[in-house]
Design an enzyme around this catalytic site. Structure first.
Site, mmCIF file in Angstrom:
data_model
loop_
_atom_site.group_PDB
_atom_site.id
_atom_site.type_symbol
_atom_site.label_atom_id
_atom_site.label_comp_id
_atom_site.label_asym_id
_atom_site.label_seq_id
_atom_site.Cartn_x
_atom_site.Cartn_y
_atom_site.Cartn_z
ATOM 1 N N SER A 7 23.383 -12.662 18.975
ATOM 2 C CA SER A 7 23.785 -12.595 17.890
ATOM 3 C C SER A 7 24.134 -10.921 17.390
ATOM 4 O O SER A 7 25.179 -10.609 16.517
ATOM 5 C CB SER A 7 22.805 -12.982 16.945
ATOM 6 O OG SER A 7 21.587 -12.327 17.000
ATOM 7 N N HIS A 8 23.522 -10.138 18.021
ATOM 8 C CA HIS A 8 23.703 -8.552 17.737
ATOM 9 C C HIS A 8 23.764 -8.073 19.182
ATOM 10 O O HIS A 8 22.928 -8.342 20.102
ATOM 11 C CB HIS A 8 22.491 -8.084 16.808
ATOM 12 C CG HIS A 8 22.524 -8.343 15.576
ATOM 13 N ND1 HIS A 8 22.030 -10.047 15.290
ATOM 14 C CD2 HIS A 8 22.697 -8.112 14.533
ATOM 15 C CE1 HIS A 8 22.119 -9.959 14.125
ATOM 16 N NE2 HIS A 8 22.270 -8.891 13.390
ATOM 17 N N ASN A 9 24.559 -7.079 19.561
ATOM 18 C CA ASN A 9 24.552 -6.132 20.682
ATOM 19 C C ASN A 9 25.098 -4.721 20.341
ATOM 20 O O ASN A 9 26.439 -4.804 19.785
ATOM 21 C CB ASN A 9 25.278 -7.029 21.568
ATOM 22 C CG ASN A 9 25.354 -6.020 23.010
ATOM 23 O OD1 ASN A 9 24.589 -5.475 23.185
ATOM 24 N ND2 ASN A 9 26.185 -6.733 24.057
ATOM 25 N N THR A 40 20.000 -8.973 20.854
ATOM 26 C CA THR A 40 19.047 -10.102 20.566
ATOM 27 C C THR A 40 19.640 -11.219 21.051
ATOM 28 O O THR A 40 20.672 -11.633 21.081
ATOM 29 C CB THR A 40 18.763 -10.020 19.001
ATOM 30 O OG1 THR A 40 19.942 -10.682 18.295
ATOM 31 C CG2 THR A 40 18.103 -9.127 18.179
#
Length: 359
Positions: A110-112, A124
């Site tokens: 979802s997040h990078n 994540t």
């Protein structure tokens, strides 16, 4: 591997779009007080003292201007039984886009972000409750595909806070003000059934910006809007749904910097320190995570500010308030590779595992 220092986004205002007082009040309301009712925009309008069509029109414009990313239900990954963690990877610092693209293709990422540290790629990742690979197997595949030199697993040991809610009106002093300490939150999976799964599939993603945003989902589910809203409220009580809210493009909304403050504290002070850190308005996330020989920090906090200096002020205030800090580092993001809400109960997870691991 060559060491590089990524450019930190620190200039005041950055790519921010000018917002007036009404916009700021509207965004605060949409982030923190968007009600789960059949006509939520009417209630937002009442709180702001304007007509419903004014709110609908302005929210649509803020989405078009890429200030609001989406208005969406925020379901609880852990409560739904998905396994998830933060991961720090050491990838080729000169050519990070190739590994970023590979990581981004996983539906559970979802997040990078690229951050200013030897471990330079932070993301994540989540896997389904019945994943054949599991988290360990998934990370083994990602490390092989990206050629990452090292990967650090940083699962949540204690969750003190997770609420991405930017204060559009508060100044630095407000963001750096301590409040009452908070206790760790529950992170255990909760029971749910096929109706819950169907409701999640029908409502996840972007809600339409219309007077009755749940009407289409209710028709798909074959239930009245009032019944769907009641079910969503029940999912909040059961911790499956955290809230429904507007998610912002941080930098365009004026928050051009985010700093991940990581903290080493005495083992017997972790619970106390985490609770006090989480109480700060300018801290959106606070966790306890495992340590390694080359990573001694147990507590992680995310600070969001209009500049690097404002983030530093928030973290400095945290350090002064908590007082038992043995070591601290701040990692700033230089590139956002990915930021999305996860989509649950789709076939994308199993498809990725078949394509990349043959399971």
């Amino acid at each position: 591997m060559a060491a590089v220092t990524p450019k930190i986004r620190s200039r005041k205002d950055g790519a921010a779009v000018p917002l007036d007082d009404f916009d700021k009040r509207l965004l605060n309301q949409m982030q923190g007080s968007f009600p789960i009712v059949p006509r939520p925009y009417a209630e937002v309008a009442t709180a702001l003292g304007v007509a419903e069509d004014v709110v609908l029109r302005r929210v649509a414009e803020l989405i078009e201007q890429r200030i609001i990313r989406q208005v969406t239900p925020i379901f609880d990954t852990r409560a739904l039984g998905y396994k998830s963690m933060l991961v720090a990877a050491k990838v080729d610092a000169e050519h990070p886009w190739r590994p970023a693209k590979i990581i981004n293709e996983h539906p559970g990422v979802s997040h990078n972000y690229l951050r200013n540290h030897e471990f330079n790629m932070w993301f994540t990742v989540a896997v389904e409750p019945d994943s054949e690979l599991g988290l360990d197997g998934t990370l083994d595949v990602l490390q092989a595909l990206t050629g990452a030199e090292s990967v650090r697993q940083l699962p949540t040991l204690k969750l003190f806070k997770i609420r991405m809610d930017l204060d559009m009106s508060g100044d630095t002093a407000a963001l750096a003000k301590a409040a009452e300490a908070v206790a760790p939150a529950e992170t255990e999976p909760q029971p749910y059934d096929e109706t819950d799964r169907a409701v999640i599939r029908a409502t996840q993603g972007d809600l339409p910006v219309v007077s009755e945003p749940y009407a289409d989902a209710a028709r798909e589910l074959g239930m009245p809007v009032a019944q769907l809203v009641e079910h969503l409220e029940g999912m909040v009580e059961r911790r499956l749904l955290r809230r429904v809210a507007a998610i912002l493009f941080h930098r365009r909304a004026g928050f051009s910097a985010n700093g991940m403050g990581v903290w080493k504290v005495p083992e017997d002070r972790i619970l106390e320190a985490g609770g006090r850190m989480a109480a700060f308005r300018g801290i959106s996330h606070c966790y306890e995570r495992p340590t390694y020989g080359d990573w001694p920090y147990q507590l992680f906090t995310m600070a969001h500010g209009r500049s690097k200096e404002e983030c530093d002020a928030i973290l400095d205030a945290v350090q002064e308030e908590v007082g038992c800090i043995e070591d601290r580092a701040t990692l700033y993001s230089s590139t956002e590779f990915k930021k999305v809400r996860l989509l649950y109960f789709t076939d994308s997870f199993k498809r990725w595992e078949r394509e990349h691991a043959g399971v």
